[in-house]
Design a protein around this motif. Structure first.
Motif, PDB file in Angstrom:
ATOM      1  N   GLN A   8      55.482  46.554  39.946  1.00  0.00           N
ATOM      2  CA  GLN A   8      54.101  46.778  39.310  1.00  0.00           C
ATOM      3  C   GLN A   8      53.888  46.629  37.883  1.00  0.00           C
ATOM      4  O   GLN A   8      52.811  46.073  37.480  1.00  0.00           O
ATOM      5  N   GLU A   9      55.052  47.142  37.212  1.00  0.00           N
ATOM      6  CA  GLU A   9      54.852  46.864  35.650  1.00  0.00           C
ATOM      7  C   GLU A   9      54.775  45.434  35.266  1.00  0.00           C
ATOM      8  O   GLU A   9      54.001  45.104  34.367  1.00  0.00           O
ATOM      9  N   LEU A  62      55.463  37.179  42.357  1.00  0.00           N
ATOM     10  CA  LEU A  62      54.900  38.449  42.740  1.00  0.00           C
ATOM     11  C   LEU A  62      53.561  38.355  43.283  1.00  0.00           C
ATOM     12  O   LEU A  62      53.095  39.043  44.049  1.00  0.00           O
ATOM     13  N   THR A  63      52.761  37.315  42.516  1.00  0.00           N
ATOM     14  CA  THR A  63      51.162  37.129  43.038  1.00  0.00           C
ATOM     15  C   THR A  63      51.158  36.908  44.471  1.00  0.00           C
ATOM     16  O   THR A  63      50.622  37.339  45.172  1.00  0.00           O
ATOM     17  N   ASP A  64      52.093  35.919  44.743  1.00  0.00           N
ATOM     18  CA  ASP A  64      52.082  35.404  46.084  1.00  0.00           C
ATOM     19  C   ASP A  64      52.475  36.479  47.018  1.00  0.00           C
ATOM     20  O   ASP A  64      51.843  36.709  48.187  1.00  0.00           O
ATOM     21  N   ARG A  65      53.421  37.412  46.716  1.00  0.00           N
ATOM     22  CA  ARG A  65      53.982  38.310  47.438  1.00  0.00           C
ATOM     23  C   ARG A  65      53.255  39.601  47.759  1.00  0.00           C
ATOM     24  O   ARG A  65      52.810  39.868  48.898  1.00  0.00           O
ATOM     25  N   TYR A  66      52.446  40.122  46.578  1.00  0.00           N
ATOM     26  CA  TYR A  66      51.838  41.253  46.656  1.00  0.00           C
ATOM     27  C   TYR A  66      50.247  41.172  46.407  1.00  0.00           C
ATOM     28  O   TYR A  66      49.528  41.793  47.019  1.00  0.00           O
ATOM     29  N   ILE A  67      49.878  40.099  45.634  1.00  0.00           N
ATOM     30  CA  ILE A  67      48.411  40.081  45.357  1.00  0.00           C
ATOM     31  C   ILE A  67      47.552  39.251  46.458  1.00  0.00           C
ATOM     32  O   ILE A  67      46.788  39.624  46.902  1.00  0.00           O
ATOM     33  N   THR A 124      52.038  41.133  32.858  1.00  0.00           N
ATOM     34  CA  THR A 124      52.187  39.791  32.448  1.00  0.00           C
ATOM     35  C   THR A 124      50.832  39.171  33.275  1.00  0.00           C
ATOM     36  O   THR A 124      50.944  37.872  33.224  1.00  0.00           O
ATOM     37  N   THR A 125      49.882  39.801  33.877  1.00  0.00           N
ATOM     38  CA  THR A 125      48.861  38.778  34.536  1.00  0.00           C
ATOM     39  C   THR A 125      47.570  39.024  33.606  1.00  0.00           C
ATOM     40  O   THR A 125      47.378  40.220  32.665  1.00  0.00           O
ATOM     41  N   TRP A 126      46.695  38.088  33.402  1.00  0.00           N
ATOM     42  CA  TRP A 126      45.536  38.118  32.799  1.00  0.00           C
ATOM     43  C   TRP A 126      44.511  39.234  33.250  1.00  0.00           C
ATOM     44  O   TRP A 126      43.724  39.699  32.744  1.00  0.00           O
ATOM     45  N   TYR A 127      44.631  39.477  34.786  1.00  0.00           N
ATOM     46  CA  TYR A 127      43.568  40.151  35.233  1.00  0.00           C
ATOM     47  C   TYR A 127      43.899  41.723  35.179  1.00  0.00           C
ATOM     48  O   TYR A 127      42.992  42.513  35.462  1.00  0.00           O
ATOM     49  N   ALA A 128      45.087  42.114  35.411  1.00  0.00           N
ATOM     50  CA  ALA A 128      45.241  43.553  35.494  1.00  0.00           C
ATOM     51  C   ALA A 128      44.827  44.325  34.198  1.00  0.00           C
ATOM     52  O   ALA A 128      45.199  44.025  33.056  1.00  0.00           O
ATOM     53  N   ALA A 182      41.705  51.020  35.972  1.00  0.00           N
ATOM     54  CA  ALA A 182      40.638  50.733  36.781  1.00  0.00           C
ATOM     55  C   ALA A 182      40.983  50.418  38.443  1.00  0.00           C
ATOM     56  O   ALA A 182      42.116  50.628  38.675  1.00  0.00           O
ATOM     57  N   SER A 183      39.921  50.335  39.106  1.00  0.00           N
ATOM     58  CA  SER A 183      40.066  50.346  40.648  1.00  0.00           C
ATOM     59  C   SER A 183      40.739  48.973  40.716  1.00  0.00           C
ATOM     60  O   SER A 183      40.424  47.968  40.190  1.00  0.00           O
ATOM     61  N   ALA A 184      41.395  49.002  42.104  1.00  0.00           N
ATOM     62  CA  ALA A 184      42.136  47.778  42.518  1.00  0.00           C
ATOM     63  C   ALA A 184      40.930  46.625  42.588  1.00  0.00           C
ATOM     64  O   ALA A 184      41.148  45.571  42.301  1.00  0.00           O
ATOM     65  N   ALA A 185      39.529  47.106  43.214  1.00  0.00           N
ATOM     66  CA  ALA A 185      38.650  45.820  43.427  1.00  0.00           C
ATOM     67  C   ALA A 185      38.473  45.253  41.923  1.00  0.00           C
ATOM     68  O   ALA A 185      38.163  44.301  41.756  1.00  0.00           O
ATOM     69  N   ARG A 186      38.176  46.125  40.979  1.00  0.00           N
ATOM     70  CA  ARG A 186      37.703  45.688  39.641  1.00  0.00           C
ATOM     71  C   ARG A 186      39.127  44.987  39.123  1.00  0.00           C
ATOM     72  O   ARG A 186      38.630  43.668  38.497  1.00  0.00           O
ATOM     73  N   ASN A 187      40.450  45.312  39.218  1.00  0.00           N
ATOM     74  CA  ASN A 187      41.201  44.105  38.932  1.00  0.00           C
ATOM     75  C   ASN A 187      41.201  42.896  39.630  1.00  0.00           C
ATOM     76  O   ASN A 187      41.719  42.021  38.923  1.00  0.00           O
TER      77      ASN A 187
END
Ligand SMILES: Cc1cc2nc3c(=O)[nH]c(=O)nc-3n(C[C@H](O)[C@H](O)[C@H](O)COP(=O)(O)OP(=O)(O)OC[C@H]3O[C@@H](n4cnc5c(N)ncnc54)[C@H](O)[C@@H]3O)c2cc1C
Length: 482
Positions: A201-202, A154-159, A207-211, A217-222
């Protein structure tokens, strides 16, 4: 948005080292007396740089140790075991941190060296009441997902597509432009616009360390921490403890640091600045030409500053959010997960959050023992704080047993650390909400009279050791140049 390059990379011809531009390079204008408030990484860096440039420096630190939110726990476990309660790891793009690591010759190791960390095996998941072990690298997510979301990462797909616009992850114009473009919405809103299902989204949130756990928080901060690691070959830490880094500064600064000295007020006069500190219950006044204030805003908002700071700065100091984090450390007499095809780590939606193991890097001194940590964030952390110490450990152990079903057989005792209950932190790290990197960060950085501001909360790479160090060097440069 302030798009200045706060700290550029430059190489000193004399030393071949990476130096904060302007400091060693431009030399000191006039010798100043400077009080640095706080001996965390930001304060230590500012003090070190100011001393190098020939200024007279006093560091006042409320605690009896240096490091602040870098804290290697050595007590409360069997001798030889350590755990990190604060900052833990870094990557190749921590240019400022690596500058000092090399300057002070501090050993560091990659966390992905299997022999050192035993990273072989699966990370376990515990989601929606189910323990899930990936099979052939695939996770059977217990969420409603689009069929294509079950394939690949999902990281490759969306982040990843959200990060593609940034060519240069150092403090460049492209980084600030990108941050501004990602700052007005939460990560969940941006993911929804990218077509991510609620389930996806859930998964990213949990399951990510950064979200951010609470999706505030703002998307930039994440995403800035993800961007900060982009292209890095490895993630690293310090064998023996991350406090090797803060101690390296502290021993060099020696008696310039006054421990047990709590700042109680700051007076910004036209010709000097006065800091009142409480030392062993007695108040003492220290005067200087300039102050570097690295005190977290959660704490600073209760310190009297006169004359009053500008209304925007005062408002931000009173309202900047900090993420709650409580870490529960459970000592086990054996790394029982080894040999099960598991690596000990877990991502969960339980109150204990993410499970990690310590020491981050084996040194041999810990023998077979290890520490399993539950890393609770947001409201989960606050829930843990409400329990008595015994109940918190019992509760964490019961939750750990869902993740590692034989943990009771190996458990030997534990301790915990709440950053929001720590009077000199009152939170784990700053958390910029939508719009605040764009509109608040330039205000936060701006000096007021003779007070200069540093600390992780004053860097675009907030909530990181790199951000703290970068900000300390930047504040030192500001003072050196006035
Ligand atoms: C749980 C957790 C995990 C983290 N993980 C990572 C990670 O893996 N990688 C990473 O890069 N970063 C990580 N960080 C972030 C990193 O540790 C921080 O960003 C950094 O250490 C902050 O440094 P600082 O100097 O800005 O603040 P601090 O370290 O908080 O320094 C401020 C200093 O001011 C002192 N102080 C406060 N009030 C007063 C007063 N009234 N008078 C005098 N002194 C005072 C404090 O005692 C403290 O020493 C983590 C942080 C936490 C809490």
């Amino acid at each position: 948005m302030n798009r200045r390059n706060f700290l550029k990379k430059s190489t000193s011809a004399a030393t071949g080292l990476l130096l904060p531009i302007g400091l060693a390079a431009s030399g000191q204008k006039t010798k100043k007396k400077v009080i640095v408030l706080g001996a965390g990484l930001a304060g230590l860096t500012a003090a070190w740089e100011l001393v190098q440039a020939g200024h007279e420096v006093i560091v006042v630190e409320a605690r009896n140790r240096s490091g602040g939110r870098v804290l290697t726990l050595r007590e409360g476990f069997t001798s030889g075991l350590t755990a990190e309660a604060g900052g833990m790891s870094f990557n190749d793009n921590y240019f400022n941190l690596l500058h000092y690591v090399k300057l002070f010759n501090i050993p560091y190791e990659s966390l992905s060296t299997p022999v050192i960390r035993n990273t072989g095996g699966n990370t376990v998941y515990h989601l929606r009441g189910r323990r899930i072990v990936p099979a052939n690298g695939k996770i059977d997510w217990p969420y409603d997902l689009k069929p294509e979301e079950r394939e690949g990462s999902l990281t490759d797909r969306y982040i990843q597509p959200l990060l593609n616009g940034v060519k240069d992850t150092s403090l460049s114009n492209s980084l600030y432009d990108w941050a501004r473009s990602m700052d007005n919405k939460t990560l969940q809103q941006v993911l929804a616009e990218s077509g991510a299902s609620e389930g996806a989204q859930e998964i990213i949130r949990v399951t990510t360390w950064y979200a951010d756990r609470e999706a505030r928080a703002s998307a930039a901060r994440n995403l800035l921490p993800v961007l900060q690691g982009a292209g890095s070959k490895n993630v690293y830490s310090f064998p023996g403890g991350v406090d090797n880094l803060s101690t390296a500064f502290a021993v060099r600064l020696g008696e310039r640091i006054r421990f047990g000295a709590e700042v109680v007020s700051i007076k910004n006069d036209p010709n000097s600045v006065e800091v009142m500190v409480s030392i062993a219950g007695k108040q003492e006044s220290i005067r200087a030409d300039r102050v570097v204030c690295t005190i977290p805003f959660t704490v600073l908002k209760n310190i009297n500053i006169s004359p009053s700071l500008s209304p925007p700065k005062k408002d931000i100091i009173a309202n900047l959010s900090y993420a709650p984090t409580t870490r529960v450390f459970l000592e086990v007499k054996e790394r029982f997960w080894e040999g099960n095809g598991e690596n000990g780590s877990a991502m969960t939606d339980l109150t204990i959050g993410q499970v990690q193991k310590h020491p981050m890097i084996k040194t041999g001194r810990e023998g077979d023992r290890a520490i399993l940590e539950g890393h609770a964030r947001g409201q989960d952390a606050i829930q843990l704080d409400k329990m008595s110490n015994d109940n918190r450990l019992k509760f964490a152990l019961e939750q750990m047993n869902k993740v590692h079903p034989t943990v009771f057989d190996y458990y030997e005792g534990g301790i915990s650390k709440s950053w929001q209950l720590d009077p000199y932190a009152l939170g784990a790290y700053s958390l910029f909400l939508p719009g605040q990197i764009t509109s608040w960060l330039p205000e936060i950085i701006r000096p007021e009279g003779r007070i200069h501001f540093a600390g992780e909360h004053t860097s675009i790479y907030s909530a990181s050791m790199e951000g703290a160090i970068e900000s300390g060097a930047r504040a030192a440069k500001e003072i050196n140049e006035v």
